[in-house]
Design an enzyme around this catalytic site. Structure first.
Site, PDB file in Angstrom:
ATOM      1  N   ALA A 284     -18.191  66.771 -80.357  1.00 20.12           N
ATOM      2  CA  ALA A 284     -17.239  67.510 -81.204  1.00 20.12           C
ATOM      3  C   ALA A 284     -16.653  68.698 -80.444  1.00 20.12           C
ATOM      4  CB  ALA A 284     -17.944  67.976 -82.468  1.00 20.12           C
ATOM      5  N   GLY A 286     -13.949  66.659 -80.109  1.00 23.64           N
ATOM      6  CA  GLY A 286     -13.477  65.319 -79.836  1.00 23.64           C
ATOM      7  C   GLY A 286     -12.374  65.150 -78.817  1.00 23.64           C
ATOM      8  N   GLY A 287     -11.961  66.210 -78.136  1.00 25.54           N
ATOM      9  CA  GLY A 287     -10.907  66.066 -77.143  1.00 25.54           C
ATOM     10  C   GLY A 287     -11.291  65.117 -76.024  1.00 25.54           C
ATOM     11  N   ASP A 303     -23.157  64.146 -81.893  1.00 22.04           N
ATOM     12  CA  ASP A 303     -23.211  65.579 -82.145  1.00 22.04           C
ATOM     13  C   ASP A 303     -24.264  65.809 -83.214  1.00 22.04           C
ATOM     14  OD1 ASP A 303     -21.109  67.955 -81.277  1.00 22.04           O
ATOM     15  OD2 ASP A 303     -22.245  68.432 -83.088  1.00 22.04           O
ATOM     16  N   ASP A 345     -20.926  67.265 -71.706  1.00 25.98           N
ATOM     17  CA  ASP A 345     -20.277  68.578 -71.662  1.00 25.98           C
ATOM     18  C   ASP A 345     -21.203  69.522 -72.419  1.00 25.98           C
ATOM     19  OD1 ASP A 345     -18.108  70.349 -71.028  1.00 25.98           O
ATOM     20  OD2 ASP A 345     -17.548  70.276 -73.134  1.00 25.98           O
ATOM     21  N   CYS A 398     -18.169  75.039 -69.530  1.00 24.86           N
ATOM     22  CA  CYS A 398     -17.118  76.045 -69.340  1.00 24.86           C
ATOM     23  C   CYS A 398     -17.716  77.397 -68.949  1.00 24.86           C
ATOM     24  CB  CYS A 398     -16.245  76.178 -70.592  1.00 24.86           C
ATOM     25  SG  CYS A 398     -17.162  76.484 -72.116  1.00 24.86           S
TER      26      CYS A 398
END
Length: 471
Positions: A284, A286-287, A303, A345, A398
């Site tokens: 999530a 969801g990109g 998720d 990620d 990130c």
């Protein structure tokens, strides 16, 4: 507390006109009409205190359903003003504090922390926002008078802010070399990237973050339609004045979705995914799931938040894409059949997103980075067990800190000899060669991608590495 002659003159003026204190503040507050904009400034000061003093993330407090009550009670225009004040205050906080220290002269006494935030909110408006100076001063003094903790400092607030209004040009010049990055993080950046690159990262925080789109196809065509430009990642960067996202051409038709250019890189590191079984482990909103599905993969999107998964499914429906959504803690997830590829990620300190989330540097610290690096290591070790022999895994986050990236991955690979880095070839990424490390990993920073006359520069700070399991 010594300010200067201005303070004494203003204090005397306030005393003569009754603005330094009120005989019965509660009665006055009840009888006098509320000044327009006062509640917005009060909400901004309260939320700023929560971020800086209590390390509370800003996004949660600005949530319209469960956020700060004072913020939720405002109208749309005042909420927009509060967001502008908070983002500006946090982006420039070291410089604002340096200026206030100069003007006040001596540290504020114990118990005056609330006043500090009132002054910061007013200073941000005077120095950096298109707000009339007299309005910022007047509303700050009113805040001080209405707060029992700050009432005795109302004359001080008036004197400090009026002087700032007169002298703001000289103070802006004097603090131009003050880093906007807090000392604990600046030291880390200098060690990692060098002083020059660290300074560029700091300056990038003062620029508005861009809006990037990942398009299903024809990025050049969509850039022309939307007045955007195509980035080396293949993303379309919108101009600053694009308007509301849902109103743009292509949104309803599901032709694109909003995704920072750097965030689009991890999913692009896989080889051909057509017909392959792929797991997106922290999926999530969801990109990246959408990218994998668009590439032809059979995607399982995990998720642990059911609400976040609902949002993911809704986003995919708009885009005309599909994935199997699974609500699960990935650290405990064990599929019946191993995957051809896995994307992890991972949760991280988010220090790479400081352009759009300036609160991160004030709510996180070295202990948080160390704790999150340990979590990522645990998640990565488990993710490796979900990939079949000969398969691949892309790990990303990130964060700007190698302890959450290169260093952690090296530790995991040392214990898993059947896995290796599958290096990225810089030649295959024109315009992004500087983001490819000597080991073939991706490492972007907010200082990369220069601005143009019509478009903002920069990307989120991201780390991504492609790993391959021996067959």
């Amino acid at each position: 507390m010594v300010l200067n002659d201005d303070k004494r003159k203003n204090k005397a003026h306030l005393k003569r006109h009754g603005a330094g204190r009120r005989q019965n503040p509660g009665e006055d507050a009840a009888n006098l009409p509320e000044k327009p904009g006062l509640r917005a400034r009060q909400a901004a000061a309260k939320i700023l205190a929560a971020v800086v003093d209590r390390k509370t993330p800003l996004d949660g407090m600005l949530d319209l359903e469960n956020g700060n009550p004072a913020y939720r009670q405002l109208n749309d225009a005042d909420r927009a003003l509060v967001r502008a004040i908070l983002n500006t205050s946090l982006r420039h906080l070291p410089r604002i504090e340096a200026i206030l220290d100069t003007l006040v002269g001596t540290p504020l006494p114990e118990g005056a922390r609330a006043l500090h935030h009132v002054l910061t909110v007013a200073a941000a408006q005077i120095l950096y926002l298109d707000v009339p100076d007299h309005s910022a001063v007047d509303l700050a003094v009113e805040q001080a008078q209405l707060d029992p903790r700050n009432r005795r400092f109302a004359s001080l607030a008036n004197a400090v802010l009026r002087r700032l209004s007169r002298e703001k040009a000289s103070h802006l010049t004097a603090t131009r070399t003050v880093s906007v990055i807090p000392a604990w993080f600046l030291e880390r950046l200098v060690t990692i990237y060098g002083r020059e690159h660290a300074a560029r990262i700091g300056e990038s925080l003062l620029e508005p973050s861009a809006i990037d789109l990942t398009v299903k196809s024809d990025p050049e065509g969509w850039a022309a339609r939307l007045g955007g430009s195509v980035l080396p990642t293949g993303s379309v960067r919108l101009p600053a004045a694009s308007g509301a996202i849902p109103a743009l051409d292509g949104f309803e038709a599901g032709e694109w979705w909003v995704q920072d250019a750097a965030a689009s890189l991890p999913a692009k590191l896989f080889g051909d995914l057509a017909g392959k079984r792929v797991a997106d482990l922290c999926a999530a909103p969801g990109g990246k799931t959408a990218q994998l599905a668009l590439a032809g993969a059979e995607v399982t999107a995990l998720d642990q938040s059911g609400n976040r998964l609902k949002r993911l499914v809704g986003n995919l429906q708009r885009l005309g894409l599909s994935a199997t959504a699974v609500e699960a803690n990935m650290a405990e997830y064990r599929p019946e059949i191993l995957f051809d590829a896995v994307l992890l990620d991972a949760p991280c300190s988010s220090t790479g997103t400081i352009r759009r989330h300036p609160d991160v540097l004030w709510t996180k610290g070295p202990d948080d980075i160390a704790k999150l690096a340990r979590l990522q290591e645990r998640l990565l070790r488990h993710a490796l067990t979900l990939v079949k022999p000969g398969g691949e895994l892309v790990f990303s986050n990130c964060s700007l800190d190698p302890s959450e990236g290169e260093d952690m991955v090296s530790q995991v690979l040392a214990d898993n000899p059947e896995w290796r880095i599958d290096p990225v070839d810089p030649a295959g990424w024109p315009g992004l060669e500087a983001a490819v490390t000597p080991r073939g990993e991706f490492r972007t920073t907010p200082a990369m991608l220069p601005a143009t006359a019509t478009h903002a520069g920069g990307v989120d700070g991201f780390y991504a590495v492609r790993l391959r399991r021996n067959g």
